[in-house]
Design an enzyme around this catalytic site. Sequence first.
Site, PDB file in Angstrom:
ATOM      1  N   GLU A 441       0.850  -1.192   0.000  1.00  0.00           N
ATOM      2  CA  GLU A 441       0.000   0.000   0.000  1.00  0.00           C
ATOM      3  C   GLU A 441       0.884   1.239   0.000  1.00  0.00           C
ATOM      4  O   GLU A 441       1.848   1.323   0.774  1.00  0.00           O
ATOM      5  CB  GLU A 441      -0.903   0.016   1.229  1.00  0.00           C
ATOM      6  CG  GLU A 441      -1.758   1.281   1.357  1.00  0.00           C
ATOM      7  CD  GLU A 441      -2.628   1.281   2.608  1.00  0.00           C
ATOM      8  OE1 GLU A 441      -3.053   0.176   3.027  1.00  0.00           O
ATOM      9  OE2 GLU A 441      -2.885   2.362   3.168  1.00  0.00           O
ATOM     10  N   GLU A 446      -2.291  11.268   3.351  1.00  0.00           N
ATOM     11  CA  GLU A 446      -3.306  11.056   4.379  1.00  0.00           C
ATOM     12  C   GLU A 446      -3.310  12.279   5.286  1.00  0.00           C
ATOM     13  O   GLU A 446      -2.263  12.870   5.576  1.00  0.00           O
ATOM     14  CB  GLU A 446      -2.996   9.812   5.214  1.00  0.00           C
ATOM     15  CG  GLU A 446      -3.340   8.500   4.559  1.00  0.00           C
ATOM     16  CD  GLU A 446      -3.173   7.327   5.516  1.00  0.00           C
ATOM     17  OE1 GLU A 446      -4.188   6.719   5.886  1.00  0.00           O
ATOM     18  OE2 GLU A 446      -2.025   7.034   5.886  1.00  0.00           O
TER      19      GLU A 446
END
Length: 553
Positions: A441, A446
């Site tokens: 990932e 974020e």
Amino acid sequence: MTKKMKNFKYILGLMIILGSFLQSCQDDDHDFGEVVAPSNLSLEATIVNADADNPYGDGSGQVQFMASADNAINYKFAFGDNTSTNVSNGNVMHSFTSTGVNEYIVTVIATGTGGTSSSMTTSVTVFSEFDDPETKSLLTGDDSKTWYVAAALPSHLALGPIDVKTSDWYNAAPFEKKDECIYDDSMTFSLDENGNILYELDNNGATFFNTNSLNAAGGTNGTGDQCFDYDTSGVKNVSLSAAPTIYPEDETTGTQMMISDGGFLSYYLGTSTYEILEITEDYMQVRTQSGGNAAEAWYLKLTTDPEGGAGGGNNSAEGKELETEFENLVWEEEFDGNALDADSWNIETGNGDNGWGNNEKQYYTADNAVVSDGSLKINAIAESTNGFDYSSARITTMDKQEFKYGRVEVRAKLPGAAGTWPAIWMLGSNFAEVNWPASGEIDIMEHVGNDLGHVLGTLHMPGNSGGDGISKGTEVENVDSEFHTYTLEWTADHILFAVDDIVFHEYKNSADTPFNQPFFLILNVAMGGNLGGDIDPNFSEDTMEVDYVKVYQ
């Protein structure tokens, strides 16, 4: 990566004068009662590849020593060139590296129970010439350079057959040994006034010992790797020599280092000799024979980055303007229509398994992804939806737009309310087959409203799931009121994260990671959950607005 060139001039003759003035010294400590010293000590020395035409060997400077004794549990060889080593089976290969003709007094000390010992000494006369200035320069930085265990890299510590560079026996995951003492070590190589290589290990007083070497620290062999208080103070000498030829030429530098006086690289294996498989300005991989077993080896990766490779090391791009390697635009999404392009995007709905595995509080719907006025709006709304208190959206390009390496740019304005958790991220295209985190990932961006303006770039893989991701953050002004460009620069060698073309996180990629396959894109806004945290009780609605997505290769 930099491939090391070297200048080998093999003019090497070895004359082994085994007029062994055999001295058998027995040191009995009678305070412990009667003990028996090793007896019948013998020592053989064989020049590698010696024959009638080449009586002094193949020019590598290598001599195979074989010692044996009754009642011996360890053999220490002192080679007379400021290097020594300990082996349990009495067999060791050594390369003499000083140029010219030199005589060395080689001593083997066989040790038995209770500390008793017997020794034998022989003289070895060696003529050799070896030169590898590039490795010497990369190792020391032409003055002084400090190295660390590359804890952030997969297989930074590995065990495998001695004749393969990548092992499937044991490979440490990034930061797997975080609760041990090994990641605190620093290893400094420097040059003295005469150009000789010096070495000093600072391990803060504690050394990580291999389970088969615990006796050296006063432990019991075979009881598992452990940390022991162990004095590594003092400067050691390092010599470079030709390594045994096992790998193809393009899989090794062909040079090995020998550290004097029992010196070692961080992980104690009872050896002081390391073959340098690869070395660049900020990365090195070495291997060493495992505990005297000629069939297996330990592999160790080192970096000049104090963060173990999670940062960029001496030549880090972090804090600098992104210098992209990719200029060919291969795909873009400008969101110019009034709906998502079904040829590129999937809409995922629901709350997944346990809030998408993160205890998220929202329910994803198709209605919360809106394309209008040249941008995508992912709206998080406080409303009752399918049994949940919040709705939002999550879209992906899985099976439609997938990319291996390149530059991914997303221009976006983020929600800022407490409890919002927007993300721009990627998963490996084999996700359906191997699941997470084996797929890998890459979190390009974020952000959580509870830490307004702090943007994260994170990598997940086996051993680095959940809160153990390899992550770094940066502060972004006006993150929720202005558009910013979030960028991933991704190659087989490195992964860079940038905001507005300023790199804030650099990771050294390698063949051991899952980041060497096609990945697909995901855009979403979660609410609460493990990272999002507490949701503002007065929250009503907030939006991540995406101007464009572009991929260059």
